[in-house]
Design a protein around this motif. Structure first.
Motif, PDB file in Angstrom:
ATOM      1  N   GLU A   1     -14.000   3.567  58.854  1.00 13.52           N
ATOM      2  CA  GLU A   1     -13.266   4.493  59.482  1.00 13.52           C
ATOM      3  C   GLU A   1     -12.375   3.470  60.711  1.00 13.52           C
ATOM      4  OE1 GLU A   1     -14.939   8.914  58.970  1.00 13.52           O
ATOM      5  OE2 GLU A   1     -15.396   7.788  60.669  1.00 13.52           O
TER       6      GLU A   1
ATOM      7  N   PRO B   1      -3.984   5.128  68.066  1.00 11.55           N
ATOM      8  CA  PRO B   1      -4.950   5.252  66.979  1.00 11.55           C
ATOM      9  C   PRO B   1      -5.564   6.472  66.625  1.00 11.55           C
ATOM     10  CG  PRO B   1      -6.038   3.517  68.179  1.00 11.55           C
ATOM     11  CD  PRO B   1      -4.947   4.376  68.996  1.00 11.55           C
ATOM     12  N   SER B   2      -5.745   7.190  67.711  1.00 15.21           N
ATOM     13  CA  SER B   2      -6.626   8.367  67.460  1.00 15.21           C
ATOM     14  C   SER B   2      -6.243   9.345  68.698  1.00 15.21           C
ATOM     15  CB  SER B   2      -8.119   8.216  67.915  1.00 15.21           C
ATOM     16  OG  SER B   2      -8.818   7.253  66.862  1.00 15.21           O
ATOM     17  N   ASP B   3      -6.543  10.608  68.509  1.00 10.62           N
ATOM     18  CA  ASP B   3      -6.030  11.797  69.622  1.00 10.62           C
ATOM     19  C   ASP B   3      -7.370  11.766  70.691  1.00 10.62           C
ATOM     20  OD1 ASP B   3      -5.088  13.593  71.319  1.00 10.62           O
ATOM     21  OD2 ASP B   3      -5.545  14.950  69.797  1.00 10.62           O
TER      22      ASP B   3
ATOM     23  N   TRP C   1      -4.812  -0.733  73.978  1.00 16.11           N
ATOM     24  CA  TRP C   1      -5.404  -0.441  72.416  1.00 16.11           C
ATOM     25  C   TRP C   1      -6.166  -1.777  71.865  1.00 16.11           C
ATOM     26  CZ3 TRP C   1      -5.744   4.353  72.629  1.00 16.11           C
ATOM     27  CH2 TRP C   1      -4.712   5.240  72.854  1.00 16.11           C
TER      28      TRP C   1
ATOM     29  N   GLY D   1      -8.778   1.138  66.542  1.00 18.35           N
ATOM     30  CA  GLY D   1      -9.209   2.694  66.558  1.00 18.35           C
ATOM     31  C   GLY D   1      -9.620   2.714  68.338  1.00 18.35           C
TER      32      GLY D   1
ATOM     33  N   ASN E   1     -14.069   5.371  71.995  1.00 19.13           N
ATOM     34  CA  ASN E   1     -13.829   5.694  70.626  1.00 19.13           C
ATOM     35  C   ASN E   1     -14.046   7.170  70.373  1.00 19.13           C
ATOM     36  OD1 ASN E   1     -15.055   2.706  70.215  1.00 19.13           O
ATOM     37  ND2 ASN E   1     -14.036   3.215  68.590  1.00 19.13           N
ATOM     38  N   VAL E   2     -13.038   7.650  69.521  1.00 15.38           N
ATOM     39  CA  VAL E   2     -13.012   8.835  69.181  1.00 15.38           C
ATOM     40  C   VAL E   2     -13.613   9.015  67.693  1.00 15.38           C
ATOM     41  CG1 VAL E   2     -11.638  10.886  68.301  1.00 15.38           C
ATOM     42  CG2 VAL E   2     -11.131   9.789  70.446  1.00 15.38           C
TER      43      VAL E   2
ATOM     44  N   ARG F   1     -16.155  16.636  66.728  1.00 16.17           N
ATOM     45  CA  ARG F   1     -15.467  15.407  67.262  1.00 16.17           C
ATOM     46  C   ARG F   1     -16.252  14.850  68.424  1.00 16.17           C
ATOM     47  NH1 ARG F   1     -11.060  13.814  64.728  1.00 16.17           N
ATOM     48  NH2 ARG F   1      -9.920  15.356  63.293  1.00 16.17           N
TER      49      ARG F   1
END
Lengths: 317, 261
Positions: free
Chosen positions: A177, B40-42, B159, B178, B210-211, B220
């Motif tokens: 991922e 890249p992530s919320d 990032w 990410g 990191n998410v 999550r």
């Protein structure tokens, strides 16, 4: 020699063609993008490029005990279930546990299971199997001082039947991922979530997320157990790359540590082991906190117990 | 090949090449994406810390002299042994244990939002602190030392990018891995733990966010790997990683003031 006009035109055409070829999309195939397994014997350029997903965890990793050192190195105290989402069955079983069970022949060489080992006191080695033709990583391996070789399959194979044998390492498959390696593990033998008798059943599953940040490896390990946990139990643990480290051999030999009659299993009957309250008393903590449960792992639990200053000084060891 | 065929081929190739070049040019003229657009992530939303680690040092105030797990050097231990919460209260220093190197470890909810397109903002329930993670170069006044150090310091965010590979055909464009990397300096001296385990003005904080998820049950997670370097009080780098579970909303949000003990 004077080039002909046709020759010049062909050379010009070739020069114009090169950028068109060079700037073709180098993206991965849809199958690779979906994380589907690829043939391991046929060369596929798209597969090769897709394998650029993720990151290389290979190396010697030294544990850093900057979290929970007293629990992880010397070992947890009896009756310390702080912050673990156990149910009543786990609590009762833990309170019947006696440390001398470790002296039984069946326990002396027992390795830590895949879910606990991250929190153990061992150095870690990670390596990979690479298919010689496709050059894809087919398997990651993780091995600690006191563990069996743990394989994490990356080729998309399914997990075996629920009736297949359960092992200390379980059966693990991984997928990327982004740069995070996410691993699902099933088929674990019964184990423990803390080394003071808190049990984890063989129905438990484990999800891990491996994250590499420079020379630091952080692993989030999330255990779900329908038998002994009321909520998923997450721990995040850090390792530092140490190229001088070497995981030594661990030849374990069973010996008779205690002279006892055959068939005796050290234990306490429920409700009879007063020593499980000693930790709370010594540290000045409410007994209900030390008994654990999901409530104890959320910040609002402090509203229930009030502002307390602990009396524990572990550094005295 | 006749001359007319050659000319035909040339025209086609020239048009195609010109089109491609134009497209590349257009790409080059596109405005640079903002950090917010590149996320890249919320990372935004309400998150609650789940205290399954270091409970004895986080959920209650540790005893004076209990600095187990922290790689303090002798100077750090001597400093920790001088802890006096009443003195901190009297000096208006009750927030010493809520500074950037410690705040993510203090139990509570956090609220992550974008403050414009180039700053991630983290508000904390514990101590009612605000962290500003700014993408781009360090603020000029901070770089020159004009601004006074603060509890949350000066945070520069970026990032994380994956590698580019190498070799004749191995290169690929760098892409977000990410993770969010944040480096914080100019932090007002404070405590790594509430019982006076110190960090100094020379400390540097490096964090990776990191998410993760969603997990099978929909959870999550936000995981923050924290690395503190402090040549004055630490013998080695100090590593912790802290996890937060995402909440559906902020209905349970309840900020509290700093407490020295």
């Amino acid at each position: 020699m004077h080039p002909t006009r046709t020759g010049v035109l062909v050379a010009l055409a070739t020069a114009l063609t090169i950028p068109l070829v060079a700037f073709q999309d180098r993206g991965a195939s849809p199958a690779a993008a979906n994380g589907q397994s690829q043939s391991l014997v046929e060369y596929d350029d798209a597969v090769g490029r897709a394998s650029a997903n993720g990151v290389d965890f290979t190396g010697e990793w030294a544990p850093r005990f900057h979290e929970d050192e007293p629990e992880r190195v010397p070992g947890p105290e009896l009756g310390d279930y702080l912050g673990i989402p156990i149910n009543d069955a786990a609590r009762m079983r833990a309170m019947t546990w006696e440390a001398s069970i470790q002296t039984l022949a069946e326990w002396q060489c027992r390795p830590h299971s895949a879910d606990y080992i991250w929190r153990g006191p061992s150095p870690l080695r990670i390596w990979k199997d690479v298919d010689p033709v496709s050059r894809q990583v087919t398997t990651w391996h993780a091995e600690w001082l006191r563990s069996v070789d743990r394989s994490i399959y990356m080729d998309g194979r399914p997990h075996p039947s629920p009736n297949a044998p359960h092992t200390w390492a379980g059966f693990s498959t991984g997928r990327w991922e982004g740069d995070v390696l996410t691993i699902k593990t099933t088929h674990l033998k019964e184990g423990y979530v803390r080394r003071n008798g808190l049990p984890r059943s063989d129905q438990a599953t484990l999800t891990e997320h491996w994250m590499l940040h420079g020379d630091v490896l952080t692993v989030a390990a999330i255990t779900t157990d329908p038998v002994y946990l009321t909520e998923p139990f997450i721990r995040t643990t850090d390792y530092e790359l140490d190229l001088h480290q070497w995981v030594p051999p661990y030849p374990c030999q069973v010996v008779e540590e205690v002279d006892r009659r055959p068939g005796i299993v050290p234990h306490s009957l429920p409700g009879t082991n007063d020593a499980t309250s000693d930790f709370a008393a010594r540290c000045g903590l409410p007994i209900e906190a030390t008994r654990g449960g999901a409530e104890t792992m959320y910040p609002d639990f402090r509203d229930k117990i009030g502002f307390i200053t602990s009396k524990c000084i572990a550094a005295q060891r | 090949m006749t001359r007319s065929r050659v000319w035909c081929t040339l025209v086609v190739l020239a048009v195609a090449s010109a089109t491609l070049a134009a497209q590349r040019g257009q790409r080059g003229q596109q405005p640079t994406q903002t950090p917010r657009a590149m996320a890249p992530s919320d990372f935004t939303g309400y998150w609650v810390s789940v205290v399954t680690e270091d409970w004895r040092w986080r959920m209650v105030t540790p005893a004076k002299g209990d600095y187990d797990s922290v790689p303090l050097n002798p100077a750090g231990r001597r400093q920790a042994d001088t802890w006096d919460p009443q003195r901190d209260d009297a000096a208006g220093e009750a927030c010493r244990a809520y500074a950037a190197p410690a705040i993510m470890r203090v139990p509570g909810r956090i609220h992550v939002t974008w403050d414009g397109d180039t700053t991630l903002r983290i508000d904390t329930e514990a101590g009612t602190q605000t962290r500003l993670l700014r993408f781009g170069p360090r603020a000029a006044d901070s770089a020159t030392g004009a601004a006074a150090p603060t509890w949350q310091g000066d945070s520069v965010a970026a990032w994380e990018l994956s590698g580019r590979g190498g070799g004749m055909f191995g290169g690929t464009p760098a892409k977000p891995s990410g993770a969010l990397k944040v480096v914080t300096t100019r932090i007002r001296p404070g405590y790594l733990r509430k019982n006076g385990v110190p960090f100094s003005a020379t400390a540097t904080l490096t964090e990776y966010f990191n998410v993760l998820g969603p997990e099978d049950n929909g959870d999550r997670w936000l995981v923050v790997t924290t690395i503190v370097q402090d040549p004055q009080y630490l013998a080695t780098r100090f590593f912790t990683s802290t996890h937060f579970k995402k909440l559906s909303d902020g209905s349970s949000w309840h900020p509290t003031a700093c407490r020295a003990s």
